[in-house]
Design a protein around this motif. Sequence first.
Motif, PDB file in Angstrom:
ATOM      1  N   MET A  40       0.826  -1.216   0.000  1.00  0.00           N
ATOM      2  CA  MET A  40       0.000   0.000   0.000  1.00  0.00           C
ATOM      3  C   MET A  40       0.855   1.258   0.000  1.00  0.00           C
ATOM      4  N   ALA A  41       0.477   2.233  -0.825  1.00  0.00           N
ATOM      5  CA  ALA A  41       1.187   3.518  -0.828  1.00  0.00           C
ATOM      6  C   ALA A  41       0.293   4.595  -0.238  1.00  0.00           C
ATOM      7  N   LEU A  42       0.845   5.353   0.706  1.00  0.00           N
ATOM      8  CA  LEU A  42       0.096   6.409   1.376  1.00  0.00           C
ATOM      9  C   LEU A  42       0.286   7.726   0.635  1.00  0.00           C
ATOM     10  N   SER A  43      -0.764   8.543   0.628  1.00  0.00           N
ATOM     11  CA  SER A  43      -0.646   9.843  -0.039  1.00  0.00           C
ATOM     12  C   SER A  43      -0.220  10.889   0.975  1.00  0.00           C
ATOM     13  N   GLY A  44       0.031  12.064   0.470  1.00  0.00           N
ATOM     14  CA  GLY A  44       0.483  13.157   1.331  1.00  0.00           C
ATOM     15  C   GLY A  44      -0.644  14.136   1.586  1.00  0.00           C
ATOM     16  N   GLY A  45      -0.233  15.349   2.080  1.00  0.00           N
ATOM     17  CA  GLY A  45      -1.234  16.368   2.355  1.00  0.00           C
ATOM     18  C   GLY A  45      -1.884  16.114   3.708  1.00  0.00           C
ATOM     19  N   THR A  46      -2.985  16.817   3.955  1.00  0.00           N
ATOM     20  CA  THR A  46      -3.662  16.735   5.255  1.00  0.00           C
ATOM     21  C   THR A  46      -4.841  15.765   5.258  1.00  0.00           C
ATOM     22  N   THR A  47      -5.461  15.537   4.103  1.00  0.00           N
ATOM     23  CA  THR A  47      -6.679  14.716   4.053  1.00  0.00           C
ATOM     24  C   THR A  47      -6.489  13.317   4.638  1.00  0.00           C
ATOM     25  N   PRO A  48      -5.315  12.650   4.409  1.00  0.00           N
ATOM     26  CA  PRO A  48      -5.178  11.280   4.932  1.00  0.00           C
ATOM     27  C   PRO A  48      -5.297  11.175   6.445  1.00  0.00           C
ATOM     28  N   GLU A  49      -5.056  12.274   7.172  1.00  0.00           N
ATOM     29  CA  GLU A  49      -5.091  12.189   8.634  1.00  0.00           C
ATOM     30  C   GLU A  49      -6.437  11.671   9.118  1.00  0.00           C
ATOM     31  N   THR A  50      -7.522  12.081   8.468  1.00  0.00           N
ATOM     32  CA  THR A  50      -8.862  11.613   8.863  1.00  0.00           C
ATOM     33  C   THR A  50      -8.965  10.097   8.704  1.00  0.00           C
ATOM     34  N   LEU A  51      -8.385   9.588   7.640  1.00  0.00           N
ATOM     35  CA  LEU A  51      -8.375   8.130   7.431  1.00  0.00           C
ATOM     36  C   LEU A  51      -7.551   7.452   8.515  1.00  0.00           C
ATOM     37  N   TYR A  52      -6.350   7.984   8.784  1.00  0.00           N
ATOM     38  CA  TYR A  52      -5.481   7.378   9.792  1.00  0.00           C
ATOM     39  C   TYR A  52      -6.202   7.321  11.147  1.00  0.00           C
ATOM     40  N   ARG A  53      -6.898   8.387  11.488  1.00  0.00           N
ATOM     41  CA  ARG A  53      -7.599   8.421  12.778  1.00  0.00           C
ATOM     42  C   ARG A  53      -8.687   7.339  12.799  1.00  0.00           C
ATOM     43  N   ALA A  54      -9.349   7.154  11.664  1.00  0.00           N
ATOM     44  CA  ALA A  54     -10.398   6.122  11.614  1.00  0.00           C
ATOM     45  C   ALA A  54      -9.785   4.729  11.730  1.00  0.00           C
ATOM     46  N   LEU A  55      -8.667   4.497  11.051  1.00  0.00           N
ATOM     47  CA  LEU A  55      -8.034   3.166  11.072  1.00  0.00           C
ATOM     48  C   LEU A  55      -7.476   2.817  12.450  1.00  0.00           C
ATOM     49  N   THR A  56      -7.129   3.836  13.233  1.00  0.00           N
ATOM     50  CA  THR A  56      -6.572   3.567  14.568  1.00  0.00           C
ATOM     51  C   THR A  56      -7.646   3.669  15.646  1.00  0.00           C
ATOM     52  N   SER A  57      -8.890   3.928  15.241  1.00  0.00           N
ATOM     53  CA  SER A  57      -9.990   4.036  16.207  1.00  0.00           C
ATOM     54  C   SER A  57     -10.435   2.650  16.640  1.00  0.00           C
ATOM     55  N   PRO A  58     -11.091   2.529  17.803  1.00  0.00           N
ATOM     56  CA  PRO A  58     -11.547   1.207  18.280  1.00  0.00           C
ATOM     57  C   PRO A  58     -12.373   0.464  17.225  1.00  0.00           C
ATOM     58  N   ALA A  59     -13.103   1.194  16.400  1.00  0.00           N
ATOM     59  CA  ALA A  59     -13.970   0.548  15.401  1.00  0.00           C
ATOM     60  C   ALA A  59     -13.165  -0.267  14.400  1.00  0.00           C
ATOM     61  N   PHE A  60     -11.879   0.124  14.182  1.00  0.00           N
ATOM     62  CA  PHE A  60     -11.104  -0.565  13.139  1.00  0.00           C
ATOM     63  C   PHE A  60      -9.812  -1.183  13.648  1.00  0.00           C
ATOM     64  N   SER A  61      -9.212  -0.567  14.668  1.00  0.00           N
ATOM     65  CA  SER A  61      -7.817  -0.932  14.967  1.00  0.00           C
ATOM     66  C   SER A  61      -7.640  -2.435  15.195  1.00  0.00           C
ATOM     67  N   GLY A  62      -8.641  -3.087  15.847  1.00  0.00           N
ATOM     68  CA  GLY A  62      -8.417  -4.522  16.124  1.00  0.00           C
ATOM     69  C   GLY A  62      -8.850  -5.434  14.986  1.00  0.00           C
ATOM     70  N   ARG A  63      -9.466  -4.879  13.947  1.00  0.00           N
ATOM     71  CA  ARG A  63     -10.080  -5.737  12.923  1.00  0.00           C
ATOM     72  C   ARG A  63      -9.087  -6.255  11.895  1.00  0.00           C
ATOM     73  N   PHE A  64      -7.977  -5.545  11.686  1.00  0.00           N
ATOM     74  CA  PHE A  64      -7.068  -5.929  10.593  1.00  0.00           C
ATOM     75  C   PHE A  64      -5.694  -6.259  11.147  1.00  0.00           C
ATOM     76  N   ASP A  65      -5.126  -7.352  10.697  1.00  0.00           N
ATOM     77  CA  ASP A  65      -3.761  -7.728  11.075  1.00  0.00           C
ATOM     78  C   ASP A  65      -2.798  -7.031  10.124  1.00  0.00           C
ATOM     79  N   TRP A  66      -2.147  -5.976  10.616  1.00  0.00           N
ATOM     80  CA  TRP A  66      -1.286  -5.162   9.752  1.00  0.00           C
ATOM     81  C   TRP A  66       0.091  -5.782   9.534  1.00  0.00           C
ATOM     82  N   SER A  67       0.353  -6.929  10.127  1.00  0.00           N
ATOM     83  CA  SER A  67       1.717  -7.485  10.077  1.00  0.00           C
ATOM     84  C   SER A  67       2.133  -7.901   8.668  1.00  0.00           C
ATOM     85  N   GLN A  68       1.158  -8.100   7.755  1.00  0.00           N
ATOM     86  CA  GLN A  68       1.493  -8.485   6.374  1.00  0.00           C
ATOM     87  C   GLN A  68       1.515  -7.286   5.436  1.00  0.00           C
TER      88      GLN A  68
END
Length: 261
Positions: A40-68
């Motif tokens: 996966m390639a991450l983009s720059g700028g400020t917009t991705p921060e909203t995504l990052y916050r969602a991915l690290t929120s309780p609703a998502f953080s435990g759902r995906f195994d990021w080790s791969q």
Amino acid sequence: MARSPEIRIAPDSHTWAASAAELVYTIGQEAVRSNGRFLMALSGGTTPETLYRALTSPAFSGRFDWSQTTFFFSDERGVPPDDPRSNYALANNALFTPLNIMPSQVYRMAGESRDLQTAASEYEQQLRLATKTSPSAKPTLDLILLGLGEDGHTASLFPEAPALLDSQSLIAVTQSPKGPTTRLTMTLGVINRASVILFLVAGTGKAEVVRAVLNPKTEAERQLPASLVVPETGRLIWLLDRAAAAELQNPSTVDERTRAG
Ligand code: 6PG
């Protein structure tokens, strides 16, 4: 024949963030299931921060195994990795650290380098090695995130940049009209090769340029860098909020409310 873009419109920022996270999660799951890894390639700028916050929120953080997952960047500014303007710095603070991502999973662009051309070639080699891509081929990433500038730029590919015509390099050095001026960026050759390209765009300020890219009226609009993002065989998804979609004429949309349930 390139597939037509999937345009998704979220009614509000909460649904937009949840939809962005759900897309990354679903595409990641599929990549790990079929290839054993998620590139996966991450983009720059400020917009991705909203995504990052969602991915690290309780609703998502435990759902995906990021080790791969292996993380790359679609572009970087010519600044050190601890500079607040660095795309790596944002991802490290808002995503990698909260998710305990191992440094070995992250390939950052050396924006701090005094010789960005060498930094570009080095990143190109790392990209090929990490994706097991032969010297003559281009890597196929599972997902590339992109933003959109009001001038129609994406990654650090700015209007009329020579790098837009560069069909050889994977990574180019470019100049931004707005600071930080020197940039490293993936070229269209890598971007258009991805399995999924996801444009994350939100806010009123982007409505006109979204219209120019998705409903172009002039040749100049068809030549905007974001208009040249046309996947060779993959999917192109635009996730917009209602404000960014305001100028679109009858977009064939998927209303995220129905999807997010
Ligand atoms: C960068 C970007 C750039 C960004 C757009 C949108 O490093 O600046 O990669 O392409 O995605 O400028 O930026 P915002 O998300 O801040 O509006």
